[in-house]
Write a protein that holds these residues in place. Structure first.
Motif, PDB file in Angstrom:
ATOM      1  N   GLN A  22       0.827  -1.200   0.000  1.00  0.00           N
ATOM      2  CA  GLN A  22       0.000   0.000   0.000  1.00  0.00           C
ATOM      3  C   GLN A  22       0.863   1.252   0.000  1.00  0.00           C
ATOM      4  O   GLN A  22       0.583   2.209  -0.720  1.00  0.00           O
ATOM      5  CB  GLN A  22      -0.935  -0.005   1.208  1.00  0.00           C
ATOM      6  N   ARG A  23       1.927   1.260   0.798  1.00  0.00           N
ATOM      7  CA  ARG A  23       2.825   2.415   0.830  1.00  0.00           C
ATOM      8  C   ARG A  23       3.482   2.600  -0.530  1.00  0.00           C
ATOM      9  O   ARG A  23       3.596   3.722  -1.032  1.00  0.00           O
ATOM     10  CB  ARG A  23       3.863   2.251   1.940  1.00  0.00           C
ATOM     11  N   ALA A  24       3.913   1.511  -1.161  1.00  0.00           N
ATOM     12  CA  ALA A  24       4.551   1.613  -2.476  1.00  0.00           C
ATOM     13  C   ALA A  24       3.581   2.200  -3.508  1.00  0.00           C
ATOM     14  O   ALA A  24       3.964   3.057  -4.313  1.00  0.00           O
ATOM     15  CB  ALA A  24       5.043   0.245  -2.938  1.00  0.00           C
ATOM     16  N   VAL A  25       2.323   1.767  -3.464  1.00  0.00           N
ATOM     17  CA  VAL A  25       1.330   2.295  -4.411  1.00  0.00           C
ATOM     18  C   VAL A  25       1.153   3.798  -4.204  1.00  0.00           C
ATOM     19  O   VAL A  25       1.148   4.574  -5.177  1.00  0.00           O
ATOM     20  CB  VAL A  25      -0.013   1.542  -4.260  1.00  0.00           C
ATOM     21  N   LEU A  26       1.041   4.247  -2.955  1.00  0.00           N
ATOM     22  CA  LEU A  26       0.866   5.682  -2.705  1.00  0.00           C
ATOM     23  C   LEU A  26       2.090   6.485  -3.118  1.00  0.00           C
ATOM     24  O   LEU A  26       1.956   7.567  -3.699  1.00  0.00           O
ATOM     25  CB  LEU A  26       0.552   5.932  -1.227  1.00  0.00           C
ATOM     26  N   VAL A  27       3.269   5.975  -2.846  1.00  0.00           N
ATOM     27  CA  VAL A  27       4.491   6.689  -3.239  1.00  0.00           C
ATOM     28  C   VAL A  27       4.565   6.810  -4.757  1.00  0.00           C
ATOM     29  O   VAL A  27       4.842   7.887  -5.294  1.00  0.00           O
ATOM     30  CB  VAL A  27       5.751   5.981  -2.688  1.00  0.00           C
ATOM     31  N   LEU A  28       4.291   5.733  -5.460  1.00  0.00           N
ATOM     32  CA  LEU A  28       4.357   5.779  -6.921  1.00  0.00           C
ATOM     33  C   LEU A  28       3.266   6.686  -7.497  1.00  0.00           C
ATOM     34  O   LEU A  28       3.494   7.383  -8.482  1.00  0.00           O
ATOM     35  CB  LEU A  28       4.258   4.378  -7.508  1.00  0.00           C
ATOM     36  N   ARG A  29       2.098   6.710  -6.869  1.00  0.00           N
ATOM     37  CA  ARG A  29       1.006   7.535  -7.383  1.00  0.00           C
ATOM     38  C   ARG A  29       1.212   9.021  -7.080  1.00  0.00           C
ATOM     39  O   ARG A  29       1.091   9.867  -7.962  1.00  0.00           O
ATOM     40  CB  ARG A  29      -0.324   7.081  -6.795  1.00  0.00           C
ATOM     41  N   TYR A  30       1.515   9.341  -5.832  1.00  0.00           N
ATOM     42  CA  TYR A  30       1.539  10.752  -5.438  1.00  0.00           C
ATOM     43  C   TYR A  30       2.921  11.375  -5.443  1.00  0.00           C
ATOM     44  O   TYR A  30       3.041  12.579  -5.615  1.00  0.00           O
ATOM     45  CB  TYR A  30       0.883  10.923  -4.056  1.00  0.00           C
ATOM     46  N   TYR A  31       3.966  10.588  -5.262  1.00  0.00           N
ATOM     47  CA  TYR A  31       5.327  11.148  -5.280  1.00  0.00           C
ATOM     48  C   TYR A  31       5.913  11.071  -6.680  1.00  0.00           C
ATOM     49  O   TYR A  31       6.512  12.018  -7.158  1.00  0.00           O
ATOM     50  CB  TYR A  31       6.205  10.397  -4.276  1.00  0.00           C
ATOM     51  N   GLU A  32       5.709   9.936  -7.341  1.00  0.00           N
ATOM     52  CA  GLU A  32       6.240   9.756  -8.690  1.00  0.00           C
ATOM     53  C   GLU A  32       5.254  10.176  -9.776  1.00  0.00           C
ATOM     54  O   GLU A  32       5.614  10.214 -10.945  1.00  0.00           O
ATOM     55  CB  GLU A  32       6.627   8.291  -8.914  1.00  0.00           C
ATOM     56  N   GLN A  33       3.998  10.426  -9.412  1.00  0.00           N
ATOM     57  CA  GLN A  33       2.966  10.872 -10.354  1.00  0.00           C
ATOM     58  C   GLN A  33       2.708   9.840 -11.465  1.00  0.00           C
ATOM     59  O   GLN A  33       2.466  10.205 -12.619  1.00  0.00           O
ATOM     60  CB  GLN A  33       3.357  12.221 -10.978  1.00  0.00           C
ATOM     61  N   LEU A  34       2.760   8.555 -11.126  1.00  0.00           N
ATOM     62  CA  LEU A  34       2.486   7.501 -12.111  1.00  0.00           C
ATOM     63  C   LEU A  34       0.992   7.193 -12.121  1.00  0.00           C
ATOM     64  O   LEU A  34       0.313   7.330 -11.110  1.00  0.00           O
ATOM     65  CB  LEU A  34       3.263   6.230 -11.766  1.00  0.00           C
ATOM     66  N   ASP A  35       0.488   6.772 -13.281  1.00  0.00           N
ATOM     67  CA  ASP A  35      -0.914   6.365 -13.337  1.00  0.00           C
ATOM     68  C   ASP A  35      -1.023   4.880 -12.962  1.00  0.00           C
ATOM     69  O   ASP A  35      -0.024   4.202 -12.745  1.00  0.00           O
ATOM     70  CB  ASP A  35      -1.528   6.656 -14.707  1.00  0.00           C
ATOM     71  N   ASP A  36      -2.260   4.382 -12.877  1.00  0.00           N
ATOM     72  CA  ASP A  36      -2.481   3.014 -12.408  1.00  0.00           C
ATOM     73  C   ASP A  36      -1.771   1.975 -13.275  1.00  0.00           C
ATOM     74  O   ASP A  36      -1.210   1.008 -12.754  1.00  0.00           O
ATOM     75  CB  ASP A  36      -3.978   2.704 -12.353  1.00  0.00           C
ATOM     76  N   ALA A  37      -1.789   2.155 -14.582  1.00  0.00           N
ATOM     77  CA  ALA A  37      -1.143   1.188 -15.473  1.00  0.00           C
ATOM     78  C   ALA A  37       0.372   1.167 -15.245  1.00  0.00           C
ATOM     79  O   ALA A  37       0.989   0.094 -15.224  1.00  0.00           O
ATOM     80  CB  ALA A  37      -1.449   1.526 -16.931  1.00  0.00           C
ATOM     81  N   GLU A  38       0.972   2.336 -15.055  1.00  0.00           N
ATOM     82  CA  GLU A  38       2.419   2.398 -14.817  1.00  0.00           C
ATOM     83  C   GLU A  38       2.777   1.784 -13.470  1.00  0.00           C
ATOM     84  O   GLU A  38       3.776   1.064 -13.344  1.00  0.00           O
ATOM     85  CB  GLU A  38       2.900   3.851 -14.882  1.00  0.00           C
ATOM     86  N   ILE A  39       1.954   2.044 -12.463  1.00  0.00           N
ATOM     87  CA  ILE A  39       2.200   1.471 -11.135  1.00  0.00           C
ATOM     88  C   ILE A  39       2.087  -0.049 -11.209  1.00  0.00           C
ATOM     89  O   ILE A  39       2.927  -0.780 -10.667  1.00  0.00           O
ATOM     90  CB  ILE A  39       1.215   2.037 -10.100  1.00  0.00           C
ATOM     91  N   ALA A  40       1.068  -0.526 -11.900  1.00  0.00           N
ATOM     92  CA  ALA A  40       0.882  -1.969 -12.039  1.00  0.00           C
ATOM     93  C   ALA A  40       2.090  -2.613 -12.719  1.00  0.00           C
ATOM     94  O   ALA A  40       2.547  -3.680 -12.304  1.00  0.00           O
ATOM     95  CB  ALA A  40      -0.394  -2.253 -12.838  1.00  0.00           C
ATOM     96  N   ALA A  41       2.624  -1.949 -13.740  1.00  0.00           N
ATOM     97  CA  ALA A  41       3.793  -2.491 -14.442  1.00  0.00           C
ATOM     98  C   ALA A  41       5.022  -2.515 -13.538  1.00  0.00           C
ATOM     99  O   ALA A  41       5.773  -3.493 -13.528  1.00  0.00           O
ATOM    100  CB  ALA A  41       4.073  -1.667 -15.697  1.00  0.00           C
TER     101      ALA A  41
END
Length: 166
Positions: A112-131
């Motif tokens: 969960q922390r990794a998803v939030l960091v990638l979404r809000y800190y790295e500004q990645l979309d769901d597809a990029e986070i999933a990859a």
């Protein structure tokens, strides 16, 4: 193998930013430094191939995220055997609401922390986070929703009153 001065320049210029990113992923400075060091070692081995493509930082950040995920997968299976230290050590945290947010973020499960960091800190979309994490987009959305719910519960909002509405 001869050292490339451009690699040293890259590390000098982007090292602090990579360390901050590692801290956001890992939640502590020691694991963050390990992530950065391991990712830079991998980058060093592929420097000539990646530098010509123009975005070595993207490679390092993706490597750090994958190393982080691999670490929590490994730790989930580990059985630690050593005794706990006699006294705890905690790095000083900010006070007030900011402190509660950091504590709540640190208390989230690693995925969960990794998803939030990638979404809000790295500004990645769901597809990029999933990859990056090797999970489905639906899992990204559900992990983000659960994490945000836990953060909301950990840091209640102040009720609106006439005095604080602008």
């Amino acid at each position: 193998m001869e050292a490339d001065p451009r690699f040293a320049e890259f590390v000098a210029e982007r090292g602090d930013a990579l360390l901050r990113y590692g801290y956001m992923l890992a939640g502590n400075p020691h694991d963050a430094a390990d992530l950065v060091q391991e990712a830079l070692l991998k980058l060093r081995g592929a420097w000539h191939r990646l530098h010509s493509k123009g975005n070595p930082e993207s490679y390092v950040r993706t490597t750090m995220a994958r190393l982080h995920i691999a670490t929590w997968r490994l730790r989930r299976r580990e059985q630690l055997a050593w005794d706990l230290p006699e006294r705890e050590h905690h790095d000083p945290l900010p006070s007030g609401d900011e402190r509660r947010i950091w504590q709540a973020l640190a208390g989230l499960p690693r995925k969960q922390r990794a998803v939030l960091v990638l979404r809000y800190y790295e500004q990645l979309d769901d597809a990029e986070i999933a990859a990056v994490l090797g999970i489905s987009r639906g899992t990204v959305r559900s992990q983000a929703a659960r994490a945000l719910g836990k953060l909301r519960n950990a840091v209640p909002t102040k009720p609106m009153t006439r005095g604080n509405v602008r």
